[in-house]
Design an enzyme around this catalytic site. Structure first.
Site, mmCIF file in Angstrom:
data_model
loop_
_atom_site.group_PDB
_atom_site.id
_atom_site.type_symbol
_atom_site.label_atom_id
_atom_site.label_comp_id
_atom_site.label_asym_id
_atom_site.label_seq_id
_atom_site.Cartn_x
_atom_site.Cartn_y
_atom_site.Cartn_z
ATOM 1 N N VAL A 135 0.948 -1.276 0.111
ATOM 2 C CA VAL A 135 0.044 -0.049 0.012
ATOM 3 C C VAL A 135 0.791 1.208 -0.129
ATOM 4 O O VAL A 135 0.546 2.313 -0.864
ATOM 5 C CB VAL A 135 -1.078 -0.011 1.055
ATOM 6 C CG1 VAL A 135 -1.754 1.127 1.134
ATOM 7 C CG2 VAL A 135 -1.678 -1.077 1.024
ATOM 8 N N CYS A 136 1.819 1.308 0.800
ATOM 9 C CA CYS A 136 2.744 2.557 0.836
ATOM 10 C C CYS A 136 3.530 2.666 -0.413
ATOM 11 O O CYS A 136 3.592 3.898 -0.827
ATOM 12 C CB CYS A 136 3.853 2.137 1.895
ATOM 13 S SG CYS A 136 3.194 1.879 3.727
ATOM 14 N N THR A 137 3.895 1.514 -0.961
ATOM 15 C CA THR A 137 4.564 1.759 -2.553
ATOM 16 C C THR A 137 3.693 2.463 -3.422
ATOM 17 O O THR A 137 4.160 3.279 -3.934
ATOM 18 C CB THR A 137 4.916 0.298 -2.993
ATOM 19 O OG1 THR A 137 5.675 -0.256 -1.954
ATOM 20 C CG2 THR A 137 5.696 0.524 -4.294
#
Length: 211
Positions: free
Chosen positions: A44-46
């Site tokens: 998700v962060c990516t």
């Protein structure tokens, strides 16, 4: 004590992918979006970091600087940034704080022990040029943020700082706004010479000033 709206946000010095950041100095006279990530090399962060990189022209138009944070070390950030560029089609073009000692996470209350006692939640802090906290959002680790909504809120904050208006539900740039109740009809004639629509005495809509 947790940060509250209107507080001057804490200053700090921390490592980043663009060298040491002295936060207040780095922010200068810009608005800032400071947003945290639970962990490097997470899916998700990516996607979020790639999305923010693509939005840089929109941030620039609004005099906004973006800065991310993860509690992993700088060497890990540098390796992760290559994955972000490869998978999202956009390289990092803003600093990512390497908050390995959790100094910033603790200052800003980014770790919520009942969610995780080691990872930061998805915090968002919108900070104005006076270094005052204007908006906060907190998402769980499993939910990616909507950066279009964050841009929308900055548009609202900047507009309502300049004019005596508020923005209604689901408002977007260019749509009608609301005259704040503290402005009398007499005063409104000078402020909004084009007139307005009075739905109720406390609910007066007007075309967005400056649009």
């Amino acid at each position: 004590m947790s940060l509250q709206l209107g507080d001057v946000v804490p200053d700090f010095t921390q490592d980043s992918t663009e060298g040491p950041i002295h936060f207040h100095q780095w922010a200068g006279d810009s608005w800032v979006i400071l947003f945290s990530h639970p962990k490097n090399f997470t899916p998700v962060c990516t996607t979020e970091l790639g999305a923010v990189a693509k939005l840089k022209p929109e941030f620039d138009k609004r005099n906004v600087k973006a800065i991310g944070l993860s509690v992993d070390p700088l060497e890990s950030h540098e390796r992760w940034s290559k994955d972000i560029a490869e998978t999202q089609g956009a390289a990092l073009n803003f600093p990512l704080l390497a908050d390995h000692d959790r100094k910033v996470a603790d200052l800003y209350g980014m770790i919520h022990p009942n969610a995780s006692d080691t990872m930061t939640v998805r915090s968002v802090f919108v900070i104005d040029p006076n270094k005052k906290l204007r908006l906060t959002l907190t998402y769980p680790a499993s939910t990616g943020r909507n950066f279009d909504e964050i841009l929308r809120t900055i548009d609202s904050l900047q507009l309502t700082d300049k004019y005596k208006v508020a923005t209604p539900v689901n408002w977007k740039q260019g749509q009608d706004v609301i005259i704040v109740p503290s402005v009398t009809n007499e005063a409104a004639k000078d402020l909004f010479p084009g007139g307005w629509t009075e739905i109720k005495p406390y609910l007066r809509t007007v075309k967005q000033p400056g649009a």
